[in-house]
Design an enzyme around this catalytic site. Structure first.
Site, PDB file in Angstrom:
ATOM      1  CB  ALA A  10      -0.744  -0.102   1.372  1.00 39.56           C
ATOM      2  N   GLY A  11       2.257   1.000  -0.289  1.00 38.05           N
ATOM      3  CA  GLY A  11       2.944   2.406  -0.135  1.00 38.05           C
ATOM      4  C   GLY A  11       3.183   2.795   1.351  1.00 38.05           C
ATOM      5  CG  LEU A  12       0.791   3.191   3.844  1.00 44.55           C
ATOM      6  CD1 LEU A  12      -0.415   2.660   4.852  1.00 44.55           C
ATOM      7  CD2 LEU A  12       1.343   4.598   4.509  1.00 44.55           C
ATOM      8  CB  SER A  63       4.196  -3.375   4.850  1.00 44.91           C
ATOM      9  OG  SER A  63       4.282  -4.681   5.146  1.00 44.91           O
ATOM     10  CB  ALA A 100       7.759  -1.408   9.116  1.00 43.99           C
ATOM     11  CG  ASP A 144       9.935   2.193   1.346  1.00 42.26           C
ATOM     12  OD1 ASP A 144      10.066   3.496   1.301  1.00 42.26           O
ATOM     13  OD2 ASP A 144       8.997   1.556   1.065  1.00 42.26           O
TER      14      ASP A 144
HETATM   15  O1  PMV Z   1       5.552   2.075  -2.979  1.00 45.24           O
HETATM   16  P1  PMV Z   1       6.651   2.472  -1.621  1.00 45.24           P
HETATM   17  O2  PMV Z   1       6.048   3.577  -0.671  1.00 45.24           O
HETATM   18  O3  PMV Z   1       7.429   1.591  -1.106  1.00 45.24           O
HETATM   19  O4  PMV Z   1       7.540   3.684  -2.356  1.00 45.24           O
HETATM   20  C1  PMV Z   1       8.229   3.488  -3.404  1.00 45.24           C
HETATM   21  C2  PMV Z   1       9.141   4.708  -3.738  1.00 45.24           C
HETATM   22  C3  PMV Z   1       9.580   4.609  -5.431  1.00 45.24           C
HETATM   23  O5  PMV Z   1      10.426   5.916  -5.213  1.00 45.24           O
HETATM   24  C4  PMV Z   1       8.620   4.482  -6.238  1.00 45.24           C
HETATM   25  C5  PMV Z   1      10.672   3.301  -5.097  1.00 45.24           C
HETATM   26  C6  PMV Z   1      11.852   3.811  -4.413  1.00 45.24           C
HETATM   27  O6  PMV Z   1      12.499   2.633  -4.025  1.00 45.24           O
HETATM   28  O7  PMV Z   1      12.322   4.819  -3.804  1.00 45.24           O
END
Ligand code: PMV
Length: 315
Positions: A104-106, A108, A111, A152
């Site tokens: 979900a882009g958070l 996970s 973490a 992340d």
């Molecule tokens: O989808 P997320 O929140 O894990 O973010 C990815 C962020 C990107 O810039 C698209 C990829 C990255 O490795 O930075």
């Protein structure tokens, strides 16, 4: 007398990207913040000799390392941790619980990795510094995402707002005011690695156009840092809107994300944009003080599968 075997535990927060996703993979800066309203928790229990088991009731994971291939994230984690401490971890049973929505882009995956590194390290009396924790979590991120930027694992490890640029020492942002964000979840899982690979292919096909988009995002990310450090929500919101437009040009938005972004703006947000890999996952909006609940309601009415409120302020 009952005997309690020693259990080592650790937690780590989720994260949200405020500016610069995708462009950060191509060398531009990005801004991300910890989202402490959700977290991953890991407990490491003693286990029978030779057992090295990873268990997560929520996802159905129940795997011993001896049955896992090298593409299992737990194998990458154990290899990197053993290399860092110069020792063998021995047997363990590692249990994972997480309130962070997956794909979900958070953050996970990051973490869980950070919490697992800390709990496993504690078990053998190893005290890794933050760089080491982040570096090991990055090895896990590579299994999940292919070519991650490292934002992340960095944000989750330090659990502070970061200004991140690949290959540069991490810089911390010092917000001059409290900014409240509402995260809207589309409920649509989106594997980041695939979207990153699509952007890479599009960049190769049209380098001039994509380099222009990446550097425009880089410029507005620098300006966003200044807006946060000057306590200027109107400017920050304007930059979020602009970043979303550029992500649309990159083709990483989706109908659902655009609908939630539009709903947030109509409900009076200072600005709104998709956040993370895109094509699903989540978006975020900057709330006018006292109006976060109105934003949450608007996002839910527009179809958000869930909302999370988080405040970015001086740590
Ligand atoms: O989808 P997320 O929140 O894990 O973010 C990815 C962020 C990107 O810039 C698209 C990829 C990255 O490795 O930075």
């Amino acid at each position: 007398m009952s005997f309690e075997p020693t259990v080592h535990s650790s937690t780590a927060p989720g994260k949200a990207i405020l500016f610069g996703e995708h462009a950060v993979v191509h060398g531009q800066p990005a801004i991300a913040v910890p989202v402490t309203q959700v977290c991953a928790a890991v407990r490491v229990h003693p286990a029978a000799d030779g057992e090295r088991r990873f268990v997560s009731a929520a996802t159905g994971l129940d795997l011993d390392l001896s049955d896992a291939g090298p593409d299992f994230w737990g194998a990458a984690l154990v290899t990197a941790l053993e290399a860092a401490c110069g020792c063998v971890l021995g047997s363990f049973r590692l249990e994972i619980e997480s309130s962070i929505p997956v794909a979900a882009g958070l953050g996970s995956g990051a973490a869980i990795a950070v919490a697992a590194v800390r709990a496993l390290a504690a078990r053998i009396g190893f005290e890794p510094d933050l760089e080491t924790v982040s570096r090991i979590a990055y090895e896990v991120e590579k299994i999940h995402h292919g070519t991650p930027s490292g934002i992340d694992n960095t944000t989750v490890t330090w659990s502070q707002p970061v200004y991140f640029r690949r290959g540069s020492p991490v810089e911390f942002i010092r917000p001059a005011a409290a900014f409240e964000f509402v995260i809207g979840l589309t409920g649509i899982p989106s594997p980041t690695g695939r979207v990153v690979a699509d952007v890479r292919a599009a960049h190769q096909a049209d380098p001039v156009r994509f380099d222009r988009i990446f550097s425009q995002i880089g410029r507005l990310t620098k300006n966003a840092r200044a807006a946060i450090e000057n306590g200027d929500p109107a400017e920050l919101g304007r930059l979020m809107d602009r970043n979303h437009d550029l992500l649309c040009e990159m083709t990483v938005s989706s109908g659902e994300l655009d609908r939630l972004v539009k709903a947030a703006r109509e409900a009076g947000a200072e600005g709104a944009k998709l956040s993370g890999g895109g094509r699903g996952g989540n978006m975020l909006a900057l709330a006018v003080p006292g109006r976060a609940e109105i934003l949450e309601n608007a996002l839910r009415s527009a179809g958000a599968a869930g909302t999370i409120r988080t405040i970015v302020e001086m740590p």
